[in-house]
Write a protein that holds these residues in place. Structure first.
Motif, PDB file in Angstrom:
ATOM      1  N   GLU A  17      11.330 -16.150 -25.930  1.00  0.00           N
ATOM      2  CA  GLU A  17      12.045 -14.805 -25.733  1.00  0.00           C
ATOM      3  C   GLU A  17      11.850 -13.755 -24.794  1.00  0.00           C
ATOM      4  O   GLU A  17      12.665 -13.188 -24.094  1.00  0.00           O
ATOM      5  CB  GLU A  17      12.396 -14.412 -27.489  1.00  0.00           C
ATOM      6  N   ALA A  18      10.542 -13.487 -25.058  1.00  0.00           N
ATOM      7  CA  ALA A  18       9.961 -12.477 -24.180  1.00  0.00           C
ATOM      8  C   ALA A  18      10.095 -12.917 -22.584  1.00  0.00           C
ATOM      9  O   ALA A  18      10.639 -11.827 -21.780  1.00  0.00           O
ATOM     10  CB  ALA A  18       8.684 -12.170 -24.392  1.00  0.00           C
ATOM     11  N   LEU A  19       9.771 -14.021 -22.305  1.00  0.00           N
ATOM     12  CA  LEU A  19       9.919 -14.416 -20.989  1.00  0.00           C
ATOM     13  C   LEU A  19      11.518 -14.450 -20.265  1.00  0.00           C
ATOM     14  O   LEU A  19      11.389 -14.279 -18.906  1.00  0.00           O
ATOM     15  CB  LEU A  19       9.256 -15.716 -20.567  1.00  0.00           C
ATOM     16  N   LEU A  56      16.761 -17.859 -17.319  1.00  0.00           N
ATOM     17  CA  LEU A  56      15.573 -18.900 -18.265  1.00  0.00           C
ATOM     18  C   LEU A  56      14.632 -18.553 -17.649  1.00  0.00           C
ATOM     19  O   LEU A  56      14.106 -18.687 -16.543  1.00  0.00           O
ATOM     20  CB  LEU A  56      16.049 -20.203 -18.412  1.00  0.00           C
ATOM     21  N   PRO A  57      13.683 -18.723 -18.447  1.00  0.00           N
ATOM     22  CA  PRO A  57      12.153 -18.537 -18.207  1.00  0.00           C
ATOM     23  C   PRO A  57      11.733 -19.938 -17.154  1.00  0.00           C
ATOM     24  O   PRO A  57      12.423 -21.155 -17.645  1.00  0.00           O
ATOM     25  CB  PRO A  57      11.220 -18.823 -19.550  1.00  0.00           C
ATOM     26  N   SER A  58      11.070 -19.788 -16.410  1.00  0.00           N
ATOM     27  CA  SER A  58      10.571 -21.121 -15.581  1.00  0.00           C
ATOM     28  C   SER A  58       9.191 -21.461 -15.660  1.00  0.00           C
ATOM     29  O   SER A  58       8.142 -20.791 -16.571  1.00  0.00           O
ATOM     30  CB  SER A  58      10.764 -20.613 -14.015  1.00  0.00           C
ATOM     31  N   GLN A  96      10.537 -28.103 -32.213  1.00  0.00           N
ATOM     32  CA  GLN A  96      11.323 -26.956 -31.844  1.00  0.00           C
ATOM     33  C   GLN A  96      11.340 -27.076 -30.110  1.00  0.00           C
ATOM     34  O   GLN A  96      10.265 -27.070 -29.507  1.00  0.00           O
ATOM     35  CB  GLN A  96      11.115 -25.398 -31.960  1.00  0.00           C
ATOM     36  N   ILE A  97      12.452 -27.140 -29.352  1.00  0.00           N
ATOM     37  CA  ILE A  97      12.537 -27.357 -28.255  1.00  0.00           C
ATOM     38  C   ILE A  97      13.458 -26.424 -27.371  1.00  0.00           C
ATOM     39  O   ILE A  97      14.506 -26.131 -27.701  1.00  0.00           O
ATOM     40  CB  ILE A  97      13.094 -28.920 -27.753  1.00  0.00           C
ATOM     41  N   LEU A  98      12.877 -25.678 -26.298  1.00  0.00           N
ATOM     42  CA  LEU A  98      13.389 -24.343 -25.714  1.00  0.00           C
ATOM     43  C   LEU A  98      13.645 -24.701 -24.260  1.00  0.00           C
ATOM     44  O   LEU A  98      12.615 -25.110 -23.568  1.00  0.00           O
ATOM     45  CB  LEU A  98      12.363 -23.282 -25.867  1.00  0.00           C
ATOM     46  N   PRO A  99      14.957 -24.458 -23.929  1.00  0.00           N
ATOM     47  CA  PRO A  99      15.297 -24.946 -22.228  1.00  0.00           C
ATOM     48  C   PRO A  99      14.300 -23.912 -21.221  1.00  0.00           C
ATOM     49  O   PRO A  99      13.998 -22.762 -21.725  1.00  0.00           O
ATOM     50  CB  PRO A  99      16.689 -24.743 -22.055  1.00  0.00           C
ATOM     51  N   THR A 129      22.660 -14.861 -24.636  1.00  0.00           N
ATOM     52  CA  THR A 129      23.261 -14.542 -25.826  1.00  0.00           C
ATOM     53  C   THR A 129      23.505 -15.870 -26.781  1.00  0.00           C
ATOM     54  O   THR A 129      24.251 -16.758 -26.217  1.00  0.00           O
ATOM     55  CB  THR A 129      24.707 -13.612 -26.177  1.00  0.00           C
ATOM     56  N   LEU A 130      22.860 -15.823 -27.907  1.00  0.00           N
ATOM     57  CA  LEU A 130      23.088 -17.019 -28.973  1.00  0.00           C
ATOM     58  C   LEU A 130      24.682 -17.007 -29.445  1.00  0.00           C
ATOM     59  O   LEU A 130      24.872 -15.863 -30.066  1.00  0.00           O
ATOM     60  CB  LEU A 130      22.258 -16.995 -29.782  1.00  0.00           C
TER      61      LEU A 130
END
Length: 210
Positions: free
Chosen positions: A30-32, A38-40, A135-138, A182-183
């Motif tokens: 979330e911080a990145l 999206l974070p890379s 948990q998987i985050l894009p 935004t979710l």
């Protein structure tokens, strides 16, 4: 609070240690994301995940709904009984769960979903009750196409004889809207393939080609 779904029984909450691992990885992601849509991969610094590296992994999309590990922590090695680098993500799942995984994983790569899987391992005489949460985050791929994802896998119980493979007890996904991230929606589903069953100090993250 994250919980394990258990049909016919009270929900079993994750331990505080497991909750903390998932929250730390999610919070880091979330911080990145404020640096861009999206974070890379290049944004990720293992120092920001110190203390949970053995449960962290990085996967890359190789086909529709298919991914393999590029990075894997030692906890995944212990569950699989071998180095997970280069291994398909589906190797952690029972055959009947893999079709469901394919559909949901594609949502991570194609639609920016955050995917949380509540899992329960197959059991045998040498394989005691074992529950897990993945948990998987894009992530954004370095060339601008989304092909990578950051993940965390925590388990509750004794591993016993490896490999341990899991059924999907429940899944939850959150859809992200770009560019603000935004979710906008969430869904929780009970998986039809679920089966009825009941810290280590040294951490390191290994990579196949980074």
């Amino acid at each position: 609070m994250l919980t394990f779904f258990n049909q016919g029984k009270a929900e079993k909450p994750l331990s505080s240690e497991a909750q903390s691992c998932l929250q730390l990885v999610r919070g880091y992601w979330e911080a990145l994301r404020y640096a861009g849509p999206l974070p890379s991969r290049g944004d990720i610094d293992p120092r920001g995940l110190s203390g949970v590296l053995e449960r962290v992994f990085l996967i890359e999309r190789v086909a529709h709904g298919q991914a393999r590990f590029r990075l894997s922590g030692m906890h995944l090695h212990d569950l699989l009984g071998m180095d997970a680098r280069g291994i398909p993500l589906g190797s952690f799942f029972e055959p009947v769960a893999r079709t469901r995984l394919t559909d949901e994983l594609e949502q991570v790569f194609s639609h920016h979903n955050i995917l949380t899987l509540h899992l329960e391992a197959e059991r045998s005489l040498a394989q005691p009750a074992l529950a897990a949460c993945m948990q998987i985050l894009p992530l954004a791929h370095d060339n601008g196409t989304q092909q990578l994802a950051l993940g965390c896998l925590v388990s509750e119980g004794r591993i016993g004889r490896s490999p341990r493979r899991f059924a999907i007890a429940q899944l939850h996904h959150e859809t992200i809207t770009l560019p603000g991230l935004t979710l906008v929606s969430s869904a929780s589903k009970t998986a039809p393939d679920r089966r009825m069953t009941a810290p280590r100090p040294a951490l390191r993250l290994v990579s196949s080609r980074d």
